[in-house]
Design a protein around this motif. Structure first.
Motif, PDB file in Angstrom:
ATOM      1  N   ILE A  48      -9.315   0.332 -16.553  1.00 29.77           N
ATOM      2  CA  ILE A  48      -9.345  -0.589 -15.413  1.00 29.77           C
ATOM      3  C   ILE A  48      -7.958  -0.684 -14.786  1.00 29.77           C
ATOM      4  O   ILE A  48      -7.803  -0.634 -13.559  1.00 29.77           O
ATOM      5  N   LYS A  49      -6.933  -0.780 -15.619  1.00 27.08           N
ATOM      6  CA  LYS A  49      -5.562  -0.915 -15.116  1.00 27.08           C
ATOM      7  C   LYS A  49      -5.164   0.271 -14.238  1.00 27.08           C
ATOM      8  O   LYS A  49      -4.504   0.097 -13.214  1.00 27.08           O
ATOM      9  N   ASP A  52      -6.957  -0.230 -10.867  1.00 34.82           N
ATOM     10  CA  ASP A  52      -6.760  -1.538 -10.252  1.00 34.82           C
ATOM     11  C   ASP A  52      -5.555  -1.502  -9.308  1.00 34.82           C
ATOM     12  O   ASP A  52      -4.417  -1.540  -9.751  1.00 34.82           O
ATOM     13  N   LYS A  57      -6.387  -7.121 -12.587  1.00 29.63           N
ATOM     14  CA  LYS A  57      -7.051  -6.776 -13.854  1.00 29.63           C
ATOM     15  C   LYS A  57      -8.567  -6.647 -13.763  1.00 29.63           C
ATOM     16  O   LYS A  57      -9.269  -6.647 -14.762  1.00 29.63           O
ATOM     17  N   LEU A  59     -11.762  -4.616 -11.047  1.00 29.82           N
ATOM     18  CA  LEU A  59     -11.983  -3.670  -9.950  1.00 29.82           C
ATOM     19  C   LEU A  59     -12.901  -4.277  -8.906  1.00 29.82           C
ATOM     20  O   LEU A  59     -14.003  -4.718  -9.225  1.00 29.82           O
ATOM     21  N   GLU A  63     -11.680  -0.777  -4.649  1.00 27.56           N
ATOM     22  CA  GLU A  63     -10.890  -0.036  -5.638  1.00 27.56           C
ATOM     23  C   GLU A  63     -11.746   1.011  -6.332  1.00 27.56           C
ATOM     24  O   GLU A  63     -11.301   2.138  -6.589  1.00 27.56           O
TER      25      GLU A  63
END
Length: 70
Positions: A48-49, A52, A57, A59, A63
């Protein structure tokens, strides 16, 4: 390039609580439902990071769509 309608369906499937954002927990759960039981919390958070763009933190669909079109 990805199909935006398919991307929306995928996003909605992963966004289990329907709040418009994918969390690491939702991402991990979606992969588990598809049979990937090896995804850890730490790895899900890292994935995710990397996707993102605004650092919150989670989406958003934008994104998610941006990632699919890389």
């Amino acid at each position: 390039m990805a199909d935006i309608e398919e991307a929306r369906k995928d996003f909605q499937r992963i966004d289990a609580d329907g709040d418009g954002f994918i969390t690491a927990a939702e991402f991990k759960s979606a992969l588990a439902q598809e049979g990937d039981w090896n995804m850890t919390d730490t790895v899900a958070e890292a994935v995710i990071k990397t996707r993102d763009l605004d650092g919150d933190k989670v989406l958003s669909f934008d994104e998610f769509w941006t990632y699919l079109n890389k």
